[in-house]
Scaffold this motif. Structure first.
Motif, PDB file in Angstrom:
ATOM      1  N   SER A  35       0.886  -1.275   0.169  1.00 36.19           N
ATOM      2  CA  SER A  35       0.115   0.029  -0.020  1.00 36.19           C
ATOM      3  C   SER A  35       0.739   1.312   0.086  1.00 36.19           C
ATOM      4  N   GLU A  46      -6.286   4.525  -6.018  1.00 35.49           N
ATOM      5  CA  GLU A  46      -7.432   5.128  -4.986  1.00 35.49           C
ATOM      6  C   GLU A  46      -8.759   4.620  -5.404  1.00 35.49           C
ATOM      7  N   THR A  52      -4.079   4.246  -1.598  1.00 33.31           N
ATOM      8  CA  THR A  52      -5.374   4.541  -0.639  1.00 33.31           C
ATOM      9  C   THR A  52      -5.315   5.476   0.305  1.00 33.31           C
ATOM     10  N   GLU A  61      -7.407   4.852   2.637  1.00 30.29           N
ATOM     11  CA  GLU A  61      -7.989   3.832   3.597  1.00 30.29           C
ATOM     12  C   GLU A  61      -7.126   3.449   4.709  1.00 30.29           C
TER      13      GLU A  61
END
Length: 249
Positions: free
Chosen positions: A31, A165, A196, A198
């Protein structure tokens, strides 16, 4: 599986990527996180030459490319190693969910339509959209469209899937359905690089995390190291600002 060495990219005088090095092993999930404008999306787009880097070496699967002296054939070979999932789905509006998945199999891989349809239906089932096979994108929610685009990426059986994303265009209540599909793919040991915002998702699904700011990798480590024990002050401030429940020490 994936190795990037000294990747650089500028837009006029603005340095967006300032010598990025990274490695992702087969079956790992990386990530990439960081503030807006940090170079995250540019980095992932450079990996398949949607954005042409100014310099650097990119190795993915059996493709190896020098950004300063590459041929069109080398770029095509590099692109064939990955599939991309975009923020805005990028589906063909005039094709059904099933046709969006089978198009590349039929056109690029020259697969018979019957075989492509069988693979397409299996992938729609995998992302929970078997009943939507004849629906056009306009009749699908954003979350459903993104799940179709993930199925389309899987159809090509790439060495790695690149996510830019994937939930940023979705209403909050639709985010979880897309993240759940990505988690299920990660559990199958699919190599993935995910840009991301998140944080809880990144913590849960990632083997490694890279934090980028101002075109530089500020910090990287395993998911556990990164979120529980960030070393750099810049990282700690970023996680704190996003309300991550990590406990820096």
């Amino acid at each position: 599986m994936i190795k990037v060495t000294n990747l650089r990219k500028s837009f006029n005088d603005l340095v967006v990527l300032n010598g990025i090095d990274l490695e992702v092993k087969d079956g790992e999930v990386l990530s990439i996180i960081g503030p807006s404008g940090s170079g995250k999306s540019t980095l992932i787009r450079c990996l398949n030459f949607l954005e042409k880097p100014d310099a650097g070496l990119i190795e993915i699967g059996n493709a190896r490319l020098n950004a300063e002296s590459c041929t069109r054939k080398e770029i095509q070979q590099l692109r064939s190693q990955t599939a991309m999932v975009f923020q805005n789905y990028n589906l063909f509006k005039n094709k059904t969910a099933l046709q969006n998945i089978t198009e590349s199999l039929i056109v690029v891989k020259k697969m018979p339509k019957k075989e492509a349809n069988e693979i397409g239906m299996e992938l729609l089932k995998q992302v929970g959209l078997e009943s939507k096979k004849d629906n056009y994108p306009a009749t699908l929610s954003g979350g459903q469209q993104q799940r179709v685009s993930i199925a389309r990426a899987l159809a090509m059986r790439p060495h790695a899937i690149l996510f830019d994303e994937p939930t940023s265009s979705l209403d909050p209540e639709l985010v979880s359905e897309v993240l759940q599909v990505i988690k299920s793919i990660a559990e199958m040991k699919t190599t993935m690089i995910i840009v991301t915002h998140e944080m809880d998702f990144a913590r849960e699904v990632s083997d490694h995390v890279i934090f980028i700011a101002n075109g530089n990798i500020v910090e990287q480590g395993t998911s556990k190291e990164f979120f529980n024990h960030p070393r750099e002050e810049r990282t700690k401030q970023f996680l704190k600002h996003l309300g991550s429940d990590s406990n820096p020490s």
